[in-house]
Scaffold this active site. Structure first.
Site, PDB file in Angstrom:
ATOM      1  N   CYS A  17      29.024  47.362 112.047  1.00 45.03           N
ATOM      2  CA  CYS A  17      27.610  47.725 111.926  1.00 45.03           C
ATOM      3  C   CYS A  17      26.750  46.484 111.756  1.00 45.03           C
ATOM      4  O   CYS A  17      25.599  46.470 112.138  1.00 45.03           O
ATOM      5  CB  CYS A  17      27.401  48.667 110.739  1.00 45.03           C
ATOM      6  SG  CYS A  17      25.869  49.596 110.811  1.00 45.03           S
ATOM      7  N   GLY A  56      19.162  53.746 114.966  1.00 42.81           N
ATOM      8  CA  GLY A  56      19.898  52.535 114.611  1.00 42.81           C
ATOM      9  C   GLY A  56      20.966  52.817 113.573  1.00 42.81           C
ATOM     10  O   GLY A  56      21.389  53.958 113.379  1.00 42.81           O
ATOM     11  N   CYS A  57      21.399  51.777 112.901  1.00 47.26           N
ATOM     12  CA  CYS A  57      22.432  51.928 111.866  1.00 47.26           C
ATOM     13  C   CYS A  57      21.966  52.937 110.824  1.00 47.26           C
ATOM     14  O   CYS A  57      20.852  52.845 110.301  1.00 47.26           O
ATOM     15  CB  CYS A  57      22.712  50.579 111.216  1.00 47.26           C
ATOM     16  SG  CYS A  57      24.040  50.626 109.986  1.00 47.26           S
ATOM     17  N   PHE A  58      22.806  53.904 110.525  1.00 44.53           N
ATOM     18  CA  PHE A  58      22.375  54.996 109.649  1.00 44.53           C
ATOM     19  C   PHE A  58      22.148  54.583 108.203  1.00 44.53           C
ATOM     20  O   PHE A  58      21.530  55.316 107.434  1.00 44.53           O
ATOM     21  CB  PHE A  58      23.317  56.193 109.716  1.00 44.53           C
ATOM     22  CG  PHE A  58      24.801  55.911 109.754  1.00 44.53           C
ATOM     23  CD1 PHE A  58      25.369  54.791 109.179  1.00 44.53           C
ATOM     24  CD2 PHE A  58      25.645  56.811 110.397  1.00 44.53           C
ATOM     25  CE1 PHE A  58      26.730  54.566 109.232  1.00 44.53           C
ATOM     26  CE2 PHE A  58      27.028  56.598 110.444  1.00 44.53           C
ATOM     27  CZ  PHE A  58      27.570  55.470 109.864  1.00 44.53           C
TER      28      PHE A  58
END
Length: 234
Positions: A17, A56-58
């Site tokens: 990530c 995007g990245c959670f």
């Protein structure tokens, strides 16, 4: 859980990530944009509702919604693909159809779907970035709204069209609107990541500014103490 064991578990997630080095991420997140609320919104109702957002990245998206009043739960997970490929290792390959997503449970009498959309587009992510967000590249980081009802679809489509006409964003909004065919909860080490790791470089540079922007731009909606997944389970 012992610290060494915990670090071994999250190491692959951090490497995937956070695909960039310290030097590449040593910048503040993109500035939030003040945008108008949607003209079309849902009517206040009783009982909890859910909505799924991908931007995007959670880690950061979850962190933002956990600080919104009226939200009772925000869970990191995967949407857009099948149950069989709903794992971090598989999704990170970028070919599963999944997007890193956050399922938000909220009280529509306190915060509407339209308000959640406004926060998502304003501070949650940049809706003009196609198949990436900040340092993260791939379709799993795409901007998407997975709609659970015809009303959500109608409100989302109208709002995106409205924002596009307003010219408030410097480029075209590329947010995908797709039916929600399933949401799959992510691994435990991803939940509440922002709150549990506030000094991690990726969080410091990419996500903590989002929380501050939420506080400044939406003071009436901001809650200082986030609603956490692990607390919600207890």
């Amino acid at each position: 859980m012992k610290a060494g064991r915990h670090l071994r578990l999250i190491a692959p997630a951090l490497a995937l990530c956070v695909a960039l080095s310290f030097g590449a991420t040593a910048r503040a997140a993109e500035p939030a944009i003040s945008i108008p609320p949607p003209s079309l919104d849902e009517k206040a109702a009783s009982g909890p509702e859910t909505a799924v957002f991908s931007g995007g990245c959670f880690w950061g998206v979850q962190g933002v919604f956990q600080h919104v009043k009226g939200v009772s739960k925000a869970v990191s997970g995967y949407a857009g693909g099948s149950r069989d490929t709903a794992s971090y290792e598989a999704v990170s390959n970028g070919d599963t159809g999944h997007a890193e997503s956050v399922e938000v449970t909220y009280d529509p009498s306190k915060v509407s779907y339209g308000k959640l959309l406004q926060i998502f587009f304003s501070v949650g992510h940049n809706p003009t970035q196609l198949n990436y967000q900040g340092p993260d590249r791939g379709t799993q980081y795409r901007s998407a709204l997975f709609v659970a009802t015809p009303e959500q679809k109608k409100i989302a489509e109208a709002y995106i069209a409205e924002l596009g006409k307003s010219g408030v964003f410097p480029a075209e909004i590329v947010t995908e609107i797709a039916p929600l065919n399933g949401f799959y909860v992510a691994e435990a080490y991803h939940q509440d990541f922002l709150t549990r790791n506030p000094t991690y470089p990726y969080i410091v540079y990419n996500d903590m500014p989002k929380i501050e922007s939420l506080r400044k731009l939406f003071p009436q909606s901001f809650r200082a103490n986030p609603v956490l997944v692990f607390k919600a389970k207890s």
